[in-house]
Design an enzyme around this catalytic site. Structure first.
Site, mmCIF file in Angstrom:
data_model
loop_
_atom_site.group_PDB
_atom_site.id
_atom_site.type_symbol
_atom_site.label_atom_id
_atom_site.label_comp_id
_atom_site.label_asym_id
_atom_site.label_seq_id
_atom_site.Cartn_x
_atom_site.Cartn_y
_atom_site.Cartn_z
ATOM 1 N N PHE A 100 12.104 15.349 11.492
ATOM 2 C CA PHE A 100 10.817 14.690 11.701
ATOM 3 C C PHE A 100 10.943 13.583 12.759
ATOM 4 O O PHE A 100 10.096 13.457 13.645
ATOM 5 C CB PHE A 100 10.328 14.115 10.361
ATOM 6 C CG PHE A 100 8.990 13.480 10.462
ATOM 7 C CD1 PHE A 100 7.882 14.251 10.787
ATOM 8 C CD2 PHE A 100 8.821 12.121 10.264
ATOM 9 C CE1 PHE A 100 6.627 13.668 10.902
ATOM 10 C CE2 PHE A 100 7.575 11.531 10.384
ATOM 11 C CZ PHE A 100 6.482 12.312 10.700
ATOM 12 N N GLU A 160 1.254 5.418 0.866
ATOM 13 C CA GLU A 160 0.679 6.567 1.573
ATOM 14 C C GLU A 160 0.981 7.862 0.816
ATOM 15 O O GLU A 160 2.096 8.097 0.372
ATOM 16 C CB GLU A 160 1.258 6.628 2.987
ATOM 17 C CG GLU A 160 0.609 7.714 3.829
ATOM 18 C CD GLU A 160 0.995 7.627 5.288
ATOM 19 O OE1 GLU A 160 0.811 6.563 5.910
ATOM 20 O OE2 GLU A 160 1.489 8.640 5.807
ATOM 21 N N SER A 217 0.872 -1.187 0.000
ATOM 22 C CA SER A 217 0.000 0.000 0.000
ATOM 23 C C SER A 217 0.902 1.229 0.000
ATOM 24 O O SER A 217 2.051 1.161 0.446
ATOM 25 C CB SER A 217 -0.924 -0.003 1.220
ATOM 26 O OG SER A 217 -0.186 -0.155 2.410
ATOM 27 N N HIS A 221 3.728 -1.117 3.849
ATOM 28 C CA HIS A 221 3.057 0.166 3.639
ATOM 29 C C HIS A 221 4.166 1.185 3.378
ATOM 30 O O HIS A 221 5.001 1.438 4.263
ATOM 31 C CB HIS A 221 2.267 0.544 4.899
ATOM 32 C CG HIS A 221 1.520 1.832 4.793
ATOM 33 N ND1 HIS A 221 0.353 1.960 4.060
ATOM 34 C CD2 HIS A 221 1.749 3.064 5.325
ATOM 35 C CE1 HIS A 221 -0.094 3.208 4.154
ATOM 36 N NE2 HIS A 221 0.748 3.898 4.909
ATOM 37 N N ASP A 273 -1.824 14.818 16.607
ATOM 38 C CA ASP A 273 -0.932 15.550 17.516
ATOM 39 C C ASP A 273 -1.609 16.818 18.011
ATOM 40 O O ASP A 273 -2.509 17.346 17.362
ATOM 41 C CB ASP A 273 0.371 15.899 16.794
ATOM 42 C CG ASP A 273 1.209 14.653 16.586
ATOM 43 O OD1 ASP A 273 1.461 13.950 17.583
ATOM 44 O OD2 ASP A 273 1.576 14.370 15.436
HETATM 45 P P1 FAD Z 1 -2.274 6.634 19.983
HETATM 46 O O1 FAD Z 1 -1.882 5.270 19.603
HETATM 47 O O2 FAD Z 1 -3.670 6.859 20.359
HETATM 48 O O3 FAD Z 1 -1.340 7.160 21.154
HETATM 49 C C1 FAD Z 1 0.078 7.168 21.012
HETATM 50 C C2 FAD Z 1 0.689 6.601 22.263
HETATM 51 O O4 FAD Z 1 0.341 7.444 23.374
HETATM 52 C C3 FAD Z 1 0.162 5.215 22.599
HETATM 53 O O5 FAD Z 1 0.944 4.215 22.008
HETATM 54 C C4 FAD Z 1 0.220 5.215 24.096
HETATM 55 O O6 FAD Z 1 1.515 4.893 24.514
HETATM 56 C C5 FAD Z 1 -0.038 6.660 24.494
HETATM 57 N N1 FAD Z 1 -1.459 6.913 24.776
HETATM 58 C C6 FAD Z 1 -2.305 7.727 24.092
HETATM 59 N N2 FAD Z 1 -3.524 7.754 24.679
HETATM 60 C C7 FAD Z 1 -3.459 6.945 25.752
HETATM 61 C C8 FAD Z 1 -4.396 6.546 26.758
HETATM 62 N N3 FAD Z 1 -5.662 7.003 26.765
HETATM 63 N N4 FAD Z 1 -3.978 5.689 27.705
HETATM 64 C C9 FAD Z 1 -2.706 5.212 27.718
HETATM 65 N N5 FAD Z 1 -1.783 5.542 26.793
HETATM 66 C C10 FAD Z 1 -2.138 6.400 25.830
HETATM 67 N N6 FAD Z 1 -0.903 12.244 12.013
HETATM 68 C C11 FAD Z 1 -1.783 13.102 11.409
HETATM 69 O O7 FAD Z 1 -2.008 14.205 11.900
HETATM 70 N N7 FAD Z 1 -2.428 12.721 10.245
HETATM 71 C C12 FAD Z 1 -2.250 11.504 9.668
HETATM 72 O O8 FAD Z 1 -2.833 11.208 8.638
HETATM 73 C C13 FAD Z 1 -1.339 10.590 10.293
HETATM 74 N N8 FAD Z 1 -1.136 9.349 9.766
HETATM 75 C C14 FAD Z 1 -0.312 8.467 10.424
HETATM 76 C C15 FAD Z 1 -0.184 7.161 9.922
HETATM 77 C C16 FAD Z 1 0.640 6.240 10.564
HETATM 78 C C17 FAD Z 1 0.746 4.841 10.002
HETATM 79 C C18 FAD Z 1 1.378 6.636 11.720
HETATM 80 C C19 FAD Z 1 2.304 5.656 12.400
HETATM 81 C C20 FAD Z 1 1.248 7.918 12.231
HETATM 82 C C21 FAD Z 1 0.392 8.849 11.607
HETATM 83 N N9 FAD Z 1 0.202 10.142 12.110
HETATM 84 C C22 FAD Z 1 -0.677 11.007 11.483
HETATM 85 C C23 FAD Z 1 0.934 10.595 13.295
HETATM 86 C C24 FAD Z 1 0.112 10.361 14.595
HETATM 87 O O9 FAD Z 1 -1.034 11.183 14.576
HETATM 88 C C25 FAD Z 1 1.006 10.720 15.766
HETATM 89 O O10 FAD Z 1 2.028 9.777 15.900
HETATM 90 C C26 FAD Z 1 0.256 10.936 17.087
HETATM 91 O O11 FAD Z 1 1.173 11.542 18.005
HETATM 92 C C27 FAD Z 1 -0.256 9.681 17.726
HETATM 93 O O12 FAD Z 1 -1.352 9.169 17.078
HETATM 94 P P2 FAD Z 1 -1.757 7.609 17.340
HETATM 95 O O13 FAD Z 1 -3.052 7.322 16.733
HETATM 96 O O14 FAD Z 1 -0.628 6.756 17.025
HETATM 97 O O15 FAD Z 1 -1.914 7.708 18.923
#
Ligand code: FAD
Length: 287
Positions: A210, A9, A7, A260, A101
């Site tokens: 980054f 991105e 895939s 990916h 973020d």
């Molecule tokens: P989560 O997995 O929800 O949280 C990250 C970490 O914080 C967790 O692993 C955990 O350790 C801790 N955490 C968070 N909440 C809790 C909780 N309630 N309880 C306990 N621990 C917690 N960013 C964008 O803005 N747009 C995008 O399109 C985008 N695409 C991405 C695609 C991929 C494949 C990846 C890897 C990252 C992408 N990002 C994107 C970046 C991402 O938004 C950031 O890394 C952000 O800081 C964390 O998002 P997440 O969904 O991984 O967070």
């Protein structure tokens, strides 16, 4: 030997020139028969609007299979629900669900007052909205908000239990980081596929900045590999392809069957790696 699933991105470009580059990248990468192209979601208002516009344009004007990224950052539950419903009506069946973020880099993430509190809540709500494939992020090198590997895996397990169907990793450069992470994840009860996120290095200086922000590790030997190549794009590209191909080969030998690619809307490096991977698997099949 089956060719790995692939895939790509893409991100919504800011300019007309950027849109041309994206169009060219999509054209060049089409031949690898990707499972889907994922479209990142902007960090704020105008970025998010650009994501929406690109998704609508590609959904309406092309036959590409799309995965739309969605974050819960800076939006109410209702806004997110409306956005995802609009994508559903465009035929989008795949989502990449993320927390996103905060507005101020380095400061703790604060959800919108009427928003989902974390990615687990977001995933559970998306699950209610339709029969989507829901990918989530996973971090072989710990995310800056991570308390510990165990806490991270517990949280990833909660994302799986809320309805995530796949995890895509942040980029990494040592196959060992990925294998160790997957082993720990399996022990923690995570059963969904964990697809490695692969970043061919277009620009090492940009990447260093980054990686500092997102907690990814760039090994010293990778930095050294690009030393002195700032004004030498041809050699830099050759090094990038070679590094990336080596990494993919070791991952395949270790049983990985999907990648990916973070294309950054540029096709040449990703295309070179995919060409060689496809040829090698064809050759192995024929042997
Ligand atoms: P989560 O997995 O929800 O949280 C990250 C970490 O914080 C967790 O692993 C955990 O350790 C801790 N955490 C968070 N909440 C809790 C909780 N309630 N309880 C306990 N621990 C917690 N960013 C964008 O803005 N747009 C995008 O399109 C985008 N695409 C991405 C695609 C991929 C494949 C990846 C890897 C990252 C992408 N990002 C994107 C970046 C991402 O938004 C950031 O890394 C952000 O800081 C964390 O998002 P997440 O969904 O991984 O967070």
């Amino acid at each position: 030997m089956k060719r790995p699933d692939i895939s790509f991105e893409l991100f919504p470009p800011a300019s007309a020139n950027g849109l041309d580059n994206l169009g060219q990248a999509v054209e060049r990468l089409k031949g690898f028969d990707p499972q889907y192209y994922s479209i990142t979601y902007g960090a704020g208002g105008s970025g998010q609007q650009k994501s929406n516009e690109l998704i609508a344009k590609l959904a309406e004007d092309s036959d590409l299979t799309l995965a739309a990224h969605i974050t819960l950052a800076g939006a109410s539950r209702q806004e997110i629900t409306d956005t995802v419903k609009s994508w559903k009506s465009l035929g989008i069946k795949r989502l990449v669900a993320l927390r996103g973020d905060g507005a101020v880099p380095g400061e703790a993430f604060v959800p919108h007052t009427d928003g989902f509190q974390d990615s687990v809540e977001l995933i559970a709500a998306l699950r209610e909205l339709g029969d989507f494939d829901i990918a989530v992020a996973a971090y072989p090198d710990p995310h800056p908000d991570s308390q510990s590997l165990a806490a991270d895996l517990e949280f990833l397990k909660r994302k799986q239990d809320a309805g995530a169907t796949t995890a895509i990793t942040q980029f990494f450069f040592e196959a060992e980081s990925y294998f160790n992470f997957v082993e720990a994840a399996r022990k923690a009860g995570i059963t969904i596929p964990i697809v490695p996120g692969i970043l061919p290095i277009n620009n090492i200086s940009q990447l260093k900045r980054f990686a500092d922000r997102c907690g990814a590790t760039i090994p010293e030997w990778v930095i050294k590999a690009f030393e002195g190549l700032e004004d030498n794009p041809e050699t830099s590209a050759a090094v990038a392809v070679s590094l990336c191909l080596d990494l993919c080969r070791v991952l395949i030998e270790g049983g990985v069957d999907a990648f990916h690619f973070y294309t950054l809307n540029r096709s040449p490096l990703t295309e070179a790696v995919c060409r060689l991977l496809a040829l090698q698997t064809e050759q192995k099949e024929a042997a």
